[in-house]
Write a protein that holds these residues in place. Structure first.
Motif, PDB file in Angstrom:
ATOM      1  N   THR A 250       9.401  11.226   8.439  1.00  0.00           N
ATOM      2  CA  THR A 250       8.508  11.236   9.586  1.00  0.00           C
ATOM      3  C   THR A 250       8.691   9.921  10.311  1.00  0.00           C
ATOM      4  N   LYS A 251       8.985  10.013  11.596  1.00  0.00           N
ATOM      5  CA  LYS A 251       9.143   8.825  12.419  1.00  0.00           C
ATOM      6  C   LYS A 251       7.887   8.675  13.252  1.00  0.00           C
ATOM      7  N   ALA A 252       7.363   7.490  13.314  1.00  0.00           N
ATOM      8  CA  ALA A 252       6.126   7.249  14.052  1.00  0.00           C
ATOM      9  C   ALA A 252       6.397   7.321  15.549  1.00  0.00           C
ATOM     10  N   SER A 253       6.292   8.506  16.072  1.00  0.00           N
ATOM     11  CA  SER A 253       6.448   8.728  17.502  1.00  0.00           C
ATOM     12  C   SER A 253       5.849  10.069  17.837  1.00  0.00           C
ATOM     13  N   SER A 254       5.966  10.458  19.095  1.00  0.00           N
ATOM     14  CA  SER A 254       5.421  11.753  19.485  1.00  0.00           C
ATOM     15  C   SER A 254       6.216  12.897  18.865  1.00  0.00           C
ATOM     16  N   GLU A 255       7.372  12.598  18.320  1.00  0.00           N
ATOM     17  CA  GLU A 255       8.193  13.623  17.691  1.00  0.00           C
ATOM     18  C   GLU A 255       7.838  13.840  16.230  1.00  0.00           C
ATOM     19  N   SER A 256       6.901  13.090  15.705  1.00  0.00           N
ATOM     20  CA  SER A 256       6.644  13.102  14.258  1.00  0.00           C
ATOM     21  C   SER A 256       6.237  14.464  13.731  1.00  0.00           C
ATOM     22  N   GLU A 257       5.431  15.227  14.452  1.00  0.00           N
ATOM     23  CA  GLU A 257       5.027  16.539  13.935  1.00  0.00           C
ATOM     24  C   GLU A 257       6.218  17.486  13.888  1.00  0.00           C
ATOM     25  N   ASP A 258       7.095  17.425  14.883  1.00  0.00           N
ATOM     26  CA  ASP A 258       8.280  18.267  14.850  1.00  0.00           C
ATOM     27  C   ASP A 258       9.152  17.911  13.664  1.00  0.00           C
ATOM     28  N   GLN A 259       9.263  16.632  13.362  1.00  0.00           N
ATOM     29  CA  GLN A 259      10.070  16.221  12.224  1.00  0.00           C
ATOM     30  C   GLN A 259       9.438  16.682  10.922  1.00  0.00           C
ATOM     31  N   GLU A 260       8.104  16.682  10.837  1.00  0.00           N
ATOM     32  CA  GLU A 260       7.445  17.145   9.628  1.00  0.00           C
ATOM     33  C   GLU A 260       7.733  18.613   9.362  1.00  0.00           C
ATOM     34  N   THR A 261       7.840  19.410  10.429  1.00  0.00           N
ATOM     35  CA  THR A 261       8.047  20.842  10.252  1.00  0.00           C
ATOM     36  C   THR A 261       9.525  21.205  10.276  1.00  0.00           C
ATOM     37  N   GLY A 262      10.406  20.222  10.463  1.00  0.00           N
ATOM     38  CA  GLY A 262      11.827  20.491  10.418  1.00  0.00           C
ATOM     39  C   GLY A 262      12.379  21.058  11.703  1.00  0.00           C
ATOM     40  N   LYS A 263      11.640  21.002  12.802  1.00  0.00           N
ATOM     41  CA  LYS A 263      12.134  21.517  14.084  1.00  0.00           C
ATOM     42  C   LYS A 263      13.104  20.575  14.717  1.00  0.00           C
TER      43      LYS A 263
ATOM     44  N   GLU B   7      10.225  -4.269  13.980  1.00  0.00           N
ATOM     45  CA  GLU B   7       9.219  -4.476  15.023  1.00  0.00           C
ATOM     46  C   GLU B   7       9.112  -3.267  15.943  1.00  0.00           C
ATOM     47  N   LYS B   8      10.241  -2.594  16.189  1.00  0.00           N
ATOM     48  CA  LYS B   8      10.255  -1.476  17.131  1.00  0.00           C
ATOM     49  C   LYS B   8      10.248  -0.105  16.464  1.00  0.00           C
ATOM     50  N   GLU B   9      10.505  -0.054  15.182  1.00  0.00           N
ATOM     51  CA  GLU B   9      10.654   1.247  14.527  1.00  0.00           C
ATOM     52  C   GLU B   9       9.903   1.280  13.206  1.00  0.00           C
ATOM     53  N   PHE B  10       9.264   2.416  12.979  1.00  0.00           N
ATOM     54  CA  PHE B  10       8.528   2.629  11.734  1.00  0.00           C
ATOM     55  C   PHE B  10       8.823   4.051  11.292  1.00  0.00           C
ATOM     56  N   VAL B  11       9.652   4.181  10.287  1.00  0.00           N
ATOM     57  CA  VAL B  11      10.044   5.488   9.782  1.00  0.00           C
ATOM     58  C   VAL B  11       9.561   5.586   8.344  1.00  0.00           C
ATOM     59  N   PHE B  12       8.882   6.697   8.046  1.00  0.00           N
ATOM     60  CA  PHE B  12       8.334   6.859   6.709  1.00  0.00           C
ATOM     61  C   PHE B  12       8.370   8.332   6.320  1.00  0.00           C
ATOM     62  N   ASN B  13       8.240   8.570   5.039  1.00  0.00           N
ATOM     63  CA  ASN B  13       8.160   9.924   4.513  1.00  0.00           C
ATOM     64  C   ASN B  13       6.795  10.060   3.853  1.00  0.00           C
ATOM     65  N   SER B  14       5.855  10.633   4.592  1.00  0.00           N
ATOM     66  CA  SER B  14       4.488  10.727   4.066  1.00  0.00           C
ATOM     67  C   SER B  14       4.386  11.679   2.883  1.00  0.00           C
ATOM     68  N   TRP B  15       5.377  12.545   2.720  1.00  0.00           N
ATOM     69  CA  TRP B  15       5.342  13.497   1.598  1.00  0.00           C
ATOM     70  C   TRP B  15       5.554  12.814   0.255  1.00  0.00           C
TER      71      TRP B  15
ATOM     72  N   LEU C  21       0.800  -1.224   0.000  1.00  0.00           N
ATOM     73  CA  LEU C  21       0.000   0.000   0.000  1.00  0.00           C
ATOM     74  C   LEU C  21       0.832   1.272   0.000  1.00  0.00           C
ATOM     75  N   ILE C  22       1.892   1.312   0.803  1.00  0.00           N
ATOM     76  CA  ILE C  22       2.663   2.562   0.940  1.00  0.00           C
ATOM     77  C   ILE C  22       4.161   2.348   0.797  1.00  0.00           C
ATOM     78  N   GLY C  23       4.551   1.269   0.148  1.00  0.00           N
ATOM     79  CA  GLY C  23       5.951   0.887   0.039  1.00  0.00           C
ATOM     80  C   GLY C  23       6.954   2.002  -0.171  1.00  0.00           C
ATOM     81  N   PRO C  24       6.779   2.847  -1.186  1.00  0.00           N
ATOM     82  CA  PRO C  24       7.774   3.888  -1.436  1.00  0.00           C
ATOM     83  C   PRO C  24       7.943   4.885  -0.283  1.00  0.00           C
ATOM     84  N   ALA C  25       6.940   5.010   0.558  1.00  0.00           N
ATOM     85  CA  ALA C  25       7.031   5.955   1.676  1.00  0.00           C
ATOM     86  C   ALA C  25       7.775   5.370   2.875  1.00  0.00           C
ATOM     87  N   ILE C  26       7.904   4.043   2.930  1.00  0.00           N
ATOM     88  CA  ILE C  26       8.546   3.402   4.074  1.00  0.00           C
ATOM     89  C   ILE C  26      10.057   3.508   3.937  1.00  0.00           C
ATOM     90  N   LEU C  27      10.695   4.090   4.942  1.00  0.00           N
ATOM     91  CA  LEU C  27      12.146   4.201   4.953  1.00  0.00           C
ATOM     92  C   LEU C  27      12.774   3.096   5.800  1.00  0.00           C
TER      93      LEU C  27
END
Length: 182
Positions: A169-182, A125-133, A115-121
């Motif tokens: 974008t990393k699936a965590s509470s930090e994800s919004e900060d990562q989206e905005t580049g903070k 099991e413990k980590e899910f990093v993706f680029n939703s853009w 479904l989203i293969g190209p977005a998955i970086l």
């Protein structure tokens, strides 16, 4: 004579009901099936009655994925339902961080990659990093990131849409900060 006004259902009430289905205490297969069916039925009712009851959003879809993950055993039926809900979400333009995090727990790793293969970086099991853009803009057109939400709250750029992309974008509470580049 009631002291509380009677109101029509709205997005918040639907999302709350779907979330309640996701966290329903179930003991039997029949109860689990009923929880998932109820969650899906409420999403369908909300989608069919837009804008009368409001508009479905990322929480509507994310909560259905949560119900699927919590109440359906892994397998082809679960993947089929997760995929079906995902395509509805894409069509509605609400594929964002929350939806992708919840899709991850609802779909098998193989289905997720389909479904989203190209977005998955990175997906372990413990980590899910993706680029939703990297996902098509129409799929995410109504998802607000932190910067857009902040400008809307300040009353500026009311017509602003999400364009371009910043980083991963990393699936965590930090994800919004990562989206905005903070």
């Amino acid at each position: 004579d009631s002291t509380f006004p009677v109101t029509d259902p709205n997005t918040l009430s639907f999302n709350t009901a779907i979330y309640t289905c996701a966290y329903a205490i179930t003991e039997t297969d029949a109860e689990r099936a009923y929880a998932v069916k109820s969650a899906v039925d409420m999403l369908v009712k909300l989608l069919r009655n837009q804008p009368l009851f409001g508009w479905a959003n990322q929480h509507s879809f994310g909560n259905v994925f949560l119900a699927i993950a919590r109440h359906m055993p892994p397998g082809p039926k679960r993947d089929e339902l997760a995929e079906s809900i995902f395509w509805e979400c894409c069509q509605a333009g609400h594929v964002g961080v929350l939806v992708l995090q919840r899709l991850r727990i609802a779909a098998s790793p193989k289905k997720l990659r389909e479904l989203i293969g190209p977005a998955i970086l990175r997906h372990t099991e413990k980590e899910f990093v993706f680029n939703s853009w990297t996902l098509p803009y129409p799929w995410r057109r109504f998802v607000l990131n932190a910067q857009t939400r902040s400008s809307l709250l300040k009353g500026t750029n009311r017509e602003r849409t999400i364009q371009g992309g910043r980083g991963d974008t990393k699936a965590s509470s930090e994800s919004e900060d990562q989206e905005t580049g903070k």
